[in-house]
Motif scaffolding. Structure first.
Motif, PDB file in Angstrom:
ATOM      1  N   ILE A 171       4.106  -7.488   5.562  1.00  0.00           N
ATOM      2  CA  ILE A 171       4.372  -6.082   5.839  1.00  0.00           C
ATOM      3  C   ILE A 171       5.587  -6.031   6.768  1.00  0.00           C
ATOM      4  O   ILE A 171       5.653  -6.756   7.760  1.00  0.00           O
ATOM      5  CB  ILE A 171       3.161  -5.408   6.523  1.00  0.00           C
ATOM      6  CG1 ILE A 171       1.999  -5.263   5.538  1.00  0.00           C
ATOM      7  CG2 ILE A 171       3.552  -4.045   7.097  1.00  0.00           C
ATOM      8  CD1 ILE A 171       0.751  -4.682   6.174  1.00  0.00           C
ATOM      9  N   SER A 172       6.554  -5.187   6.452  1.00  0.00           N
ATOM     10  CA  SER A 172       7.733  -5.045   7.310  1.00  0.00           C
ATOM     11  C   SER A 172       7.423  -4.081   8.449  1.00  0.00           C
ATOM     12  O   SER A 172       7.045  -2.928   8.211  1.00  0.00           O
ATOM     13  CB  SER A 172       8.916  -4.520   6.502  1.00  0.00           C
ATOM     14  OG  SER A 172      10.047  -4.357   7.333  1.00  0.00           O
ATOM     15  N   VAL A 173       7.570  -4.575   9.674  1.00  0.00           N
ATOM     16  CA  VAL A 173       7.304  -3.739  10.848  1.00  0.00           C
ATOM     17  C   VAL A 173       8.567  -3.504  11.678  1.00  0.00           C
ATOM     18  O   VAL A 173       8.509  -2.862  12.719  1.00  0.00           O
ATOM     19  CB  VAL A 173       6.192  -4.353  11.728  1.00  0.00           C
ATOM     20  CG1 VAL A 173       4.854  -4.317  11.005  1.00  0.00           C
ATOM     21  CG2 VAL A 173       6.536  -5.774  12.149  1.00  0.00           C
ATOM     22  N   ASP A 174       9.701  -4.010  11.214  1.00  0.00           N
ATOM     23  CA  ASP A 174      10.986  -3.799  11.881  1.00  0.00           C
ATOM     24  C   ASP A 174      12.030  -3.633  10.787  1.00  0.00           C
ATOM     25  O   ASP A 174      12.526  -4.609  10.227  1.00  0.00           O
ATOM     26  CB  ASP A 174      11.312  -4.987  12.786  1.00  0.00           C
ATOM     27  CG  ASP A 174      12.590  -4.777  13.593  1.00  0.00           C
ATOM     28  OD1 ASP A 174      13.260  -3.744  13.395  1.00  0.00           O
ATOM     29  OD2 ASP A 174      12.914  -5.647  14.425  1.00  0.00           O
ATOM     30  N   VAL A 188       5.955  -9.070   9.632  1.00  0.00           N
ATOM     31  CA  VAL A 188       5.045  -9.497  10.699  1.00  0.00           C
ATOM     32  C   VAL A 188       5.189 -11.000  10.927  1.00  0.00           C
ATOM     33  O   VAL A 188       5.284 -11.466  12.072  1.00  0.00           O
ATOM     34  CB  VAL A 188       3.586  -9.132  10.343  1.00  0.00           C
ATOM     35  CG1 VAL A 188       2.618  -9.777  11.333  1.00  0.00           C
ATOM     36  CG2 VAL A 188       3.401  -7.619  10.322  1.00  0.00           C
ATOM     37  N   GLU A 189       5.216 -11.786   9.856  1.00  0.00           N
ATOM     38  CA  GLU A 189       5.311 -13.238   9.984  1.00  0.00           C
ATOM     39  C   GLU A 189       6.590 -13.655  10.693  1.00  0.00           C
ATOM     40  O   GLU A 189       6.582 -14.609  11.494  1.00  0.00           O
ATOM     41  CB  GLU A 189       5.240 -13.885   8.605  1.00  0.00           C
ATOM     42  CG  GLU A 189       5.324 -15.404   8.633  1.00  0.00           C
ATOM     43  CD  GLU A 189       5.085 -16.015   7.263  1.00  0.00           C
ATOM     44  OE1 GLU A 189       3.946 -15.890   6.760  1.00  0.00           O
ATOM     45  OE2 GLU A 189       6.016 -16.606   6.697  1.00  0.00           O
ATOM     46  N   ARG A 190       7.696 -12.980  10.420  1.00  0.00           N
ATOM     47  CA  ARG A 190       8.982 -13.339  11.014  1.00  0.00           C
ATOM     48  C   ARG A 190       8.986 -13.121  12.525  1.00  0.00           C
ATOM     49  O   ARG A 190       9.819 -13.678  13.246  1.00  0.00           O
ATOM     50  CB  ARG A 190      10.082 -12.498  10.352  1.00  0.00           C
ATOM     51  CG  ARG A 190      11.489 -12.772  10.847  1.00  0.00           C
ATOM     52  CD  ARG A 190      11.949 -14.182  10.573  1.00  0.00           C
ATOM     53  NE  ARG A 190      13.363 -14.355  10.918  1.00  0.00           N
ATOM     54  CZ  ARG A 190      13.932 -15.519  11.179  1.00  0.00           C
ATOM     55  NH1 ARG A 190      13.229 -16.620  11.120  1.00  0.00           N
ATOM     56  NH2 ARG A 190      15.209 -15.576  11.496  1.00  0.00           N
ATOM     57  N   ILE A 191       8.035 -12.343  13.019  1.00  0.00           N
ATOM     58  CA  ILE A 191       7.954 -12.040  14.448  1.00  0.00           C
ATOM     59  C   ILE A 191       6.777 -12.744  15.116  1.00  0.00           C
ATOM     60  O   ILE A 191       6.892 -13.231  16.238  1.00  0.00           O
ATOM     61  CB  ILE A 191       7.839 -10.512  14.661  1.00  0.00           C
ATOM     62  CG1 ILE A 191       9.061  -9.800  14.056  1.00  0.00           C
ATOM     63  CG2 ILE A 191       7.699 -10.164  16.145  1.00  0.00           C
ATOM     64  CD1 ILE A 191       8.914  -8.296  13.977  1.00  0.00           C
ATOM     65  N   ALA A 192       5.635 -12.840  14.414  1.00  0.00           N
ATOM     66  CA  ALA A 192       4.389 -13.232  15.078  1.00  0.00           C
ATOM     67  C   ALA A 192       3.923 -14.651  14.798  1.00  0.00           C
ATOM     68  O   ALA A 192       2.988 -15.121  15.460  1.00  0.00           O
ATOM     69  CB  ALA A 192       3.275 -12.254  14.688  1.00  0.00           C
ATOM     70  N   SER A 193       4.510 -15.354  13.838  1.00  0.00           N
ATOM     71  CA  SER A 193       4.048 -16.714  13.564  1.00  0.00           C
ATOM     72  C   SER A 193       4.398 -17.640  14.731  1.00  0.00           C
ATOM     73  O   SER A 193       5.300 -17.357  15.529  1.00  0.00           O
ATOM     74  CB  SER A 193       4.682 -17.247  12.280  1.00  0.00           C
ATOM     75  OG  SER A 193       6.051 -17.527  12.476  1.00  0.00           O
ATOM     76  N   GLY A 194       3.713 -18.776  14.791  1.00  0.00           N
ATOM     77  CA  GLY A 194       3.954 -19.722  15.873  1.00  0.00           C
ATOM     78  C   GLY A 194       5.399 -20.165  15.986  1.00  0.00           C
ATOM     79  O   GLY A 194       6.009 -20.082  17.068  1.00  0.00           O
ATOM     80  N   PRO A 195       6.026 -20.634  14.890  1.00  0.00           N
ATOM     81  CA  PRO A 195       7.422 -21.053  14.985  1.00  0.00           C
ATOM     82  C   PRO A 195       8.357 -19.929  15.424  1.00  0.00           C
ATOM     83  O   PRO A 195       9.346 -20.175  16.128  1.00  0.00           O
ATOM     84  CB  PRO A 195       7.740 -21.515  13.555  1.00  0.00           C
ATOM     85  CG  PRO A 195       6.427 -21.953  13.011  1.00  0.00           C
ATOM     86  CD  PRO A 195       5.431 -21.001  13.581  1.00  0.00           C
ATOM     87  N   ILE A 245      -1.651  -4.228  11.801  1.00  0.00           N
ATOM     88  CA  ILE A 245      -3.066  -3.843  11.780  1.00  0.00           C
ATOM     89  C   ILE A 245      -3.198  -2.322  11.698  1.00  0.00           C
ATOM     90  O   ILE A 245      -4.023  -1.789  10.942  1.00  0.00           O
ATOM     91  CB  ILE A 245      -3.791  -4.393  13.029  1.00  0.00           C
ATOM     92  CG1 ILE A 245      -3.858  -5.918  12.963  1.00  0.00           C
ATOM     93  CG2 ILE A 245      -5.194  -3.799  13.150  1.00  0.00           C
ATOM     94  CD1 ILE A 245      -4.276  -6.569  14.273  1.00  0.00           C
ATOM     95  N   ALA A 246      -2.374  -1.611  12.463  1.00  0.00           N
ATOM     96  CA  ALA A 246      -2.424  -0.151  12.443  1.00  0.00           C
ATOM     97  C   ALA A 246      -2.061   0.390  11.062  1.00  0.00           C
ATOM     98  O   ALA A 246      -2.691   1.340  10.570  1.00  0.00           O
ATOM     99  CB  ALA A 246      -1.489   0.428  13.499  1.00  0.00           C
ATOM    100  N   ALA A 247      -1.053  -0.196  10.427  1.00  0.00           N
ATOM    101  CA  ALA A 247      -0.686   0.234   9.072  1.00  0.00           C
ATOM    102  C   ALA A 247      -1.838   0.019   8.112  1.00  0.00           C
ATOM    103  O   ALA A 247      -2.144   0.874   7.262  1.00  0.00           O
ATOM    104  CB  ALA A 247       0.555  -0.533   8.603  1.00  0.00           C
TER     105      ALA A 247
END
Length: 321
Positions: A171-174, A188-195, A245-247
């Protein structure tokens, strides 16, 4: 693990990822009554990878409880295509549209095979035996090297036509955010993943302790010590997760968000700002008040969930509380 008895029909479960191929026989109470494990072969040879799957299945077929097995459930790194029975995991370069379902069915003596993505499998596990148990509407997420997820709606797992439904990581959040390897921006992954937590901290001037790799766990250690850049990187990850999550809550009315995976081990560093951000994003009455809780099943979630997804699809045994 060889208990004295197993309850009900069994499902042979496979959890397939870029580093390991795990297998188990799972009974109707979610117990693993036999296990097998092989490393995932590296490189472009898809048949070598399938060879490791065959070895896992052969070991399971040699177990004393194999005669009670009635189906095979697979949770695989994705993308998967359950409708076609194929997998193209990003981290298994030898498999591109690989016909995993017919190959596994043949290796398992012609048993029916149910394929889902690993996020959906984790969701099935947490709904059956873990933190989403008792909730009819849930989002479960794996926040690790990537960010995956799955949905339970109306009391039932919702894998979607291809087995990928609920993939919150993309999901794109930015809208003007960094390009994501998937081809979109600001996922979300591009911002929140561990790496990406570690990447962002390094870009802002953070450095790990001497002799330590720049990982999300190292960022978490610095954040616990009060490092403002490390804290900010976790806060940004939490914000992205909260927006996703909100989306989801706005779209389908979930009541709990379960978060597992290695990044969730950061505990309050992740969960506290996540809950705070969520209170600002999920504001409509039907989307507010989502419980955010850590997953319970750990490394066995993929196996338990692959079995649960197969059991639900084939109506083998109850997988809800």
């Amino acid at each position: 693990m060889h208990p004295d008895s197993a309850t009900g029909p069994l499902v042979a479960a496979l959890d397939i990822g870029g580093t390991k191929i795990a297998g188990a026989l799972v009974d109707s109470e979610g117990r693993l009554v036999a296990r097998a494990l092989r490393p995932t072969p590296a490189g472009p040879d898809g048949d070598r990878v399938m060879g490791a799957v065959d070895e896992v299945l052969a070991e399971l077929r040699a177990a004393q409880y194999w005669p009670a097995v009635v189906a095979v459930g697979i949770g695989s790194a994705g993308p998967v295509d359950a409708a076609q029975g194929t997998v193209s995991p990003v981290n298994v370069p030898g498999w591109r549209e690989f016909p995993l379902v017919p190959r596994v069915s043949a290796a398992a003596g012609g048993l029916p095979v149910i394929l889902t993505g690993d996020g959906v499998a984790m969701t099935a596990a947490e709904h059956w035996q873990g933190a989403a148990r008792g909730y009819d509407n849930a989002l479960c997420m794996v926040v690790s090297t990537g960010v995956g997820g799955g949905l339970v709606l109306g009391g039932a797992l919702l894998p979607g036509p291809t087995g990928n439904a609920g993939h919150i990581g993309h999901i794109s959040v930015d809208l003007d955010g960094d390009p994501c390897p998937c081809g979109s921006r600001g996922c979300v992954e591009r911002i929140a993943s561990g790496p990406n937590i570690a990447r962002r901290a390094v870009e802002q001037g953070w450095r790990p302790a001497a002799g330590t790799e720049p990982t999300a766990a190292a960022v978490a250690a610095s954040a616990r010590a009060g490092d403002p850049v490390a804290l900010a990187s976790f806060d940004r990850a939490a914000q992205a997760l909260a927006a996703g999550i909100a989306a989801t809550a706005t779209l389908v009315e979930i009541h709990v968000a379960v978060i597992g995976g290695g990044v969730s081990a950061a505990g309050p560093l992740l969960f506290d700002p996540l809950r705070e951000h969520l209170s600002h994003y999920a504001t409509l009455s039907f989307a507010a008040g989502v419980d955010v809780v850590p997953a319970k099943l750990g490394t066995d979630a993929g196996l338990v969930g692959a079995a649960a997804a197969a059991a639900q699809a084939l109506q083998l045994f109850p997988t809800t509380a």
